[in-house]
Design an enzyme around this catalytic site. Sequence first.
Site, mmCIF file in Angstrom:
data_model
loop_
_atom_site.group_PDB
_atom_site.id
_atom_site.type_symbol
_atom_site.label_atom_id
_atom_site.label_comp_id
_atom_site.label_asym_id
_atom_site.label_seq_id
_atom_site.Cartn_x
_atom_site.Cartn_y
_atom_site.Cartn_z
ATOM 1 C CG ASP A 76 -1.943 -1.075 1.215
ATOM 2 O OD1 ASP A 76 -3.085 -0.789 0.848
ATOM 3 O OD2 ASP A 76 -1.595 -2.211 1.581
ATOM 4 C CE LYS A 77 0.710 8.319 -2.365
ATOM 5 N NZ LYS A 77 0.044 9.248 -3.321
#
Length: 361
Positions: A76-77
């Site tokens: 995930d960012k």
Amino acid sequence: MNRLFFLNHSPLNILFTKNANDFVVNEIPLYEFSGEGEHLILCVRKKEMTTWHMIQALSEACGAKTRDFGYAGLKDKDGMTTQYISIHKNYESKLKNFHHENIKIISKTYHNNKIRIGHLKGNRFFIRVKRVNKIDAKKLQNGLKTLSSEGFPNFFGYQRFGRDGDNYIVGKEILEGKRRERKRKMKNFFISAYQSYLFNTWLSNRLKIGHILEGFSDKEAAKSLGFSIDLVKELKKQKRFFKVFKGDVAHHYPAGKAFVCEDLEAELERFDKEEITITGWLPGGRSMRCEGFAKELEDEVCAKAEPYLNQMDGARRFAWVFLKDVEYEYKEDENWFEMHFTLPKGSYATVVLEELTHQLK
């Protein structure tokens, strides 16, 4: 997209912000690294950036091309994530003094092969939610206990479907020839969103079966589902909420091979022991299909994709997965609820949170 939940409690009005303090992911490698070999293995922690952006920063620092880096999966960012990447050890000296405000190299070792996509067992998650009152904290505790003992539906998360949730529509139009996408990577991305949509729809239908069997008499359930009374009675004897049919495609859990359920009684026993799980179809060519009545249930959703199978790579995905190593704590003074759990690769922590809170992104 309409999506059913497994748990039956009412929605929880709590706050979750996906940031580095409240959402943490630690990758679990598929194998132990040997400590020797031509590949440098880095354990890297990043925050508020994608895996691609992290690799780009490392590439610029050492001069290697981005394609020379190996990684097991995209993280995930948003949040703080730790994962393992590989690069040839010739670049080690150029990374010795690497510094980036959002990236930290935690440790290093060596191995005799490059890390490839899928080379991970799973991920360990930490999630903190806020504005949690005592009643909702109890619901979260009970929900985690249920998911830990029973398992949960392995839906694709909102990340697959884009900000507006319509990526799958674009994918369908590409397959139908109504839309062109010249970039191969984006074309495959949109088509995979369409496959994910079909999987989620099929999985919701299977959850509906479980809810109807739990909430209705034999006669009412048979009428609602269009099943025979005998089939309803047999399904109700199964221990788990998620019901298994002869002809379903099962898979050894958490790793192994897929196979068609023929000896239903024997496979139910293994399902109860979490030795196998049931899979759903990501429609496409050269992938295993269900048989018999299980195929009829699959075809109710996936038949519309039949004309385009030769344009898609098919696969099987775990439909039901098991939450492991669950820990939680309610911090009443702060109105925080904190949880830790481990998921197999390909499963979304945000889907677990959606199941617990009944809030869809």
